[in-house]
Design a protein around this motif. Structure first.
Motif, PDB file in Angstrom:
ATOM      1  N   UNK A  79       0.865  -1.177   0.000  1.00  0.00           N
ATOM      2  CA  UNK A  79       0.000   0.000   0.000  1.00  0.00           C
ATOM      3  C   UNK A  79       0.895   1.217   0.000  1.00  0.00           C
ATOM      4  N   UNK A  80       0.481   2.250  -0.712  1.00  0.00           N
ATOM      5  CA  UNK A  80       1.275   3.466  -0.674  1.00  0.00           C
ATOM      6  C   UNK A  80       0.583   4.603  -1.368  1.00  0.00           C
ATOM      7  N   UNK A  81       1.179   5.783  -1.267  1.00  0.00           N
ATOM      8  CA  UNK A  81       0.704   6.927  -2.025  1.00  0.00           C
ATOM      9  C   UNK A  81       1.531   6.975  -3.307  1.00  0.00           C
ATOM     10  N   UNK A  82       1.580   8.131  -3.954  1.00  0.00           N
ATOM     11  CA  UNK A  82       2.212   8.113  -5.266  1.00  0.00           C
ATOM     12  C   UNK A  82       3.688   7.723  -5.254  1.00  0.00           C
ATOM     13  N   UNK A  83       4.367   7.844  -4.089  1.00  0.00           N
ATOM     14  CA  UNK A  83       5.773   7.449  -4.037  1.00  0.00           C
ATOM     15  C   UNK A  83       5.935   5.941  -4.204  1.00  0.00           C
ATOM     16  N   UNK A  84       4.812   5.198  -4.215  1.00  0.00           N
ATOM     17  CA  UNK A  84       4.878   3.744  -4.378  1.00  0.00           C
ATOM     18  C   UNK A  84       4.578   3.314  -5.814  1.00  0.00           C
ATOM     19  N   UNK A  85       4.427   4.286  -6.717  1.00  0.00           N
ATOM     20  CA  UNK A  85       4.014   3.979  -8.098  1.00  0.00           C
ATOM     21  C   UNK A  85       4.882   2.930  -8.784  1.00  0.00           C
ATOM     22  N   UNK A  86       6.162   2.895  -8.433  1.00  0.00           N
ATOM     23  CA  UNK A  86       7.084   1.993  -9.132  1.00  0.00           C
ATOM     24  C   UNK A  86       7.356   0.721  -8.332  1.00  0.00           C
ATOM     25  N   UNK A  87       6.597   0.499  -7.269  1.00  0.00           N
ATOM     26  CA  UNK A  87       6.868  -0.646  -6.399  1.00  0.00           C
ATOM     27  C   UNK A  87       7.075  -1.913  -7.225  1.00  0.00           C
ATOM     28  N   UNK A  88       8.151  -2.666  -6.912  1.00  0.00           N
ATOM     29  CA  UNK A  88       8.536  -3.801  -7.751  1.00  0.00           C
ATOM     30  C   UNK A  88       7.697  -5.052  -7.511  1.00  0.00           C
ATOM     31  N   UNK A  89       6.585  -5.144  -8.213  1.00  0.00           N
ATOM     32  CA  UNK A  89       5.773  -6.360  -8.167  1.00  0.00           C
ATOM     33  C   UNK A  89       5.923  -7.092  -9.489  1.00  0.00           C
ATOM     34  N   UNK A  90       6.043  -8.414  -9.427  1.00  0.00           N
ATOM     35  CA  UNK A  90       6.197  -9.145 -10.688  1.00  0.00           C
ATOM     36  C   UNK A  90       4.881  -9.158 -11.455  1.00  0.00           C
ATOM     37  N   UNK A  91       4.979  -9.227 -12.759  1.00  0.00           N
ATOM     38  CA  UNK A  91       3.787  -9.327 -13.590  1.00  0.00           C
ATOM     39  C   UNK A  91       3.317 -10.781 -13.571  1.00  0.00           C
ATOM     40  N   UNK A  92       2.022 -11.112 -13.574  1.00  0.00           N
ATOM     41  CA  UNK A  92       0.916 -10.166 -13.598  1.00  0.00           C
ATOM     42  C   UNK A  92       0.484  -9.775 -12.189  1.00  0.00           C
ATOM     43  N   UNK A  93       0.517  -8.509 -11.906  1.00  0.00           N
ATOM     44  CA  UNK A  93       0.103  -8.028 -10.595  1.00  0.00           C
ATOM     45  C   UNK A  93      -1.148  -7.168 -10.760  1.00  0.00           C
TER      46      UNK A  93
END
Ligand SMILES: [Zn+2]
Ligand SMILES: [Zn+2]
Length: 624
Positions: A214-228
């Motif tokens: 969970x995050x605000x816009x600073x988390x936009x690039x959070x590294x989750x593998x596809x498909x997320x």
């Protein structure tokens, strides 16, 4: 080896450094390097062969492994281009701060640190471009209607995919962290979590040790593998585009991320932005409506000719009395004063003939100015519609409404909840009072005091002030606010809107609980006048080092912009205090690159002594 490093400075190009021998370094890793006499943390964008004997050496490696993959770096470059920000500033805003420890101590480049499993983190398959950058068919969904957030939660629970939920503020992030916590371990990447926690959470996502974030816009690039699943909650909220680089709305980044890595993007909102509704209508985003949910009785009370004497119409007074008698709570919503003029008799607003937005009234200069085309006119004497002779910037302030309510309902517990009343030392007591008051008088922020269906009555004292803001999004925002209030009223409760323009389509759509009705009218208006989503807008702000030079520099900027045939450039217009000039520009989908090309060669922002040329693309809130 030579490393190209980007820093959090508004300079478009990276800086080059020599990589000390024996260091193992990869793009996407942060380093400490000397910059203008100081040690600064920067991000390695690229590594290339070369001795670099004439270059300064890097000082330290900050991150044990890259915080951004090659695909993420590409997305960062896209964000920087779209928002005319530097890559370094974009990274600084969209990455968790490095662990203070890591900055102090640094990693020894010659001994690559190992993860718990003993693997070299640079070999982590989840960080390899093939995974994160793997293109799939993006699924884009817009969830509206009752229970939309519950439906999102359920989707995340049943999909079994990694998920990131983006909110517009820390309060909402905390709520979502608690909800997702029930599904398993969740990391918080917003400023509600401690810095070390954010950095560790980011790393845990990258190695697959955590699957929910969970995050605000600073988390936009959070590294989750596809498909997320990447979800944006309250998609319409202007706070998804906070001030500071990169000035871009989270929704736009998530749409681009989905197109690139094939993640499933889900947007939830009660009232989609006009841009998003238009995407859904044209089939590019799937609209998932859900049930329409209970709705209060909506009354539009006509205040033409009477609002000047009393803040509350007889209908509103009666409704407050009935609400108190039923032991329920009432909220009276006030609006900031508009800087526009309207007719007291018929409610007509003085608008720009070309741009259709309300003209902004300057009492000091006695003029009416258009905030789009820069046109200016002397204040009108009579109403163009009814020839009435009373044009005023009239509206109700919190103090006067509070006075009137206390006079009429001396027994009721009344509390104010607006920025003025909740500020400072008295603020805490005021917030506590508002929590238990029977009648709360507040601005839009007061809505947060009430959950769904918590109110017996919600009333807008003079929302015309909202509709008259000199901003083409004024109606969209007023509608969103009224809809949000309606969702907080019990199904057997009432929503009262007092207005001098009771036939406005926003009120009709509210009464009928009909989103399509609202967007039909709003899109027609946007199409006719060339506003988003049909054209893109930007505001170029100019201020010269010496105030007297500002008009001349602004003219030079406007001239440079006019060199592009695909841009519509309006004449530079002064702000209210005449300290800067704003140039409004309209263009097509390529607006950012057209602006960048046109402004090339002009002095950029970094040197404040030389003045400021600032570009905001796709502004969500118009500067008044
Ligand atoms: Zn009139
Ligand atoms: Zn205009």
């Amino acid at each position: 080896m030579i490393a190209d490093v980007a820093f959090d400075v508004p300079v478009p190009h990276p800086f080059s450094y020599r990589v000390p021998p024996g260091w193992v370094l990869a793009p996407g890793q942060r380093v400490l390097a000397p910059l203008r006499g100081a040690k600064r943390v920067g991000l390695v964008l690229a590594l290339r062969d070369g001795g670099g004997a004439d270059l300064k050496p890097l000082l330290q490696i900050v991150d044990a492994s890259p915080v951004l993959s090659a695909a993420q770096l590409e997305l960062v470059r896209w964000i920087a281009r779209e928002s005319l920000s530097s890559v370094g500033s974009t990274c600084a805003a969209l990455l968790p701060p490095p662990l203070p420890d890591a900055v102090r101590r640094g990693w020894r480049g010659e001994r690559p640190p190992r993860t718990a499993g003993g693997r070299d983190p640079r070999q982590d398959p989840r960080m390899a471009s093939g995974r994160w950058g793997g293109r799939g068919a993006a699924r884009l969904e817009l969830l509206i209607g009752a229970g939309r957030e519950e439906r999102l939660l359920e989707t995340i629970g049943t999909a079994g995919a990694d998920a990131l939920v983006l909110t517009h503020d820390v309060e909402t992030a905390a709520r979502w962290a608690a909800r997702l916590g029930a599904l398993g371990g969740v990391v918080r990447l917003d400023s509600g979590a401690r810095e070390g926690e954010r950095a560790r959470g980011w790393a845990a996502l990258a190695r697959g040790a955590a699957r929910l974030a969970v995050g605000t816009r600073s988390a936009l690039l959070a590294p989750l593998p596809s498909p997320a699943i990447v979800a944006v909650v309250d998609e319409h909220d202007a706070a998804h585009k906070p001030p500071g680089a990169p000035r871009i709305h989270s929704r736009d980044v998530v749409l681009e991320r989905a197109a690139r890595d094939g993640c499933r993007a889900i947007f939830t909102t009660a009232t989609p932005s006009v841009e998003m509704w238009w995407r859904a209508e044209s089939g590019r985003v799937a609209l998932v409506a859900g049930p329409s949910g209970p709705w209060p009785t909506v009354t539009i009370a006509d205040t033409r000719g009477i609002l000047r004497r009393e803040a509350a119409t007889p209908a509103l007074v009666r409704a407050i009395r009935e609400t108190l008698a039923a032991g329920q709570r009432a909220l009276l919503v006030l609006s900031r004063f508009a800087s526009s003029l309207a007719c007291d008799e018929c409610g007509a607003v003085v608008r720009c003939e070309r741009c259709a937005i309300a003209l902004s009234w300057s009492r000091a200069r006695g003029t009416l100015d258009c905030r789009v085309c820069g046109g200016s006119a002397p204040a009108a004497e009579t109403c163009r519609q009814c020839h009435g002779r009373r044009l005023s910037p009239f509206g109700w302030g919190a103090e006067r409404v509070e006075h009137e309510v206390r006079r009429r309902f001396p027994q009721a517990r009344v509390a104010r909840y607006d920025p003025e009343a909740t500020r400072g030392a008295r603020g805490t007591a005021q917030r506590t009072a508002a929590d238990v008051a029977e009648i709360v008088i507040g601005t839009r922020g007061a809505l947060r005091l009430f959950g769904p269906a918590a109110l017996g009555l919600a009333a807008f004292v003079s929302p015309d002030q909202l509709l008259r803001l000199p901003d083409f999004r004024a109606t969209e925002r007023a509608f969103a606010l009224m809809w949000a209030a309606a969702e907080r009223v019990r199904p057997d409760g009432r929503l009262i809107v007092q207005s001098q323009t009771p036939a406005h389509y926003a009120f009709a759509a509210l009464t009928e609980q009909s989103l399509p009705l609202f967007y039909k009218h709003e899109l027609k208006f946007r199409a006719e006048l060339g506003y988003p989503p049909f054209r893109r807008l930007a505001i170029v702000t100019v201020r010269a080092a010496k105030g007297g030079d500002t008009p001349r520099v602004a003219e030079a900027v406007a001239a440079a912009l006019r060199g592009s045939a695909r841009l519509t450039v309006y004449p530079p217009a002064p702000d209210r205090r005449d300290r800067l000039r704003r140039v409004v520009v309209k263009g097509d989908g390529e607006l950012p690159s057209l602006l960048a090309t046109a402004l090339e060669g002009l002095p950029a922002s970094p040197s404040r002594s030389r003045g400021i040329i600032d570009v905001e693309v796709d502004p969500v809130e118009w500067p008044f």
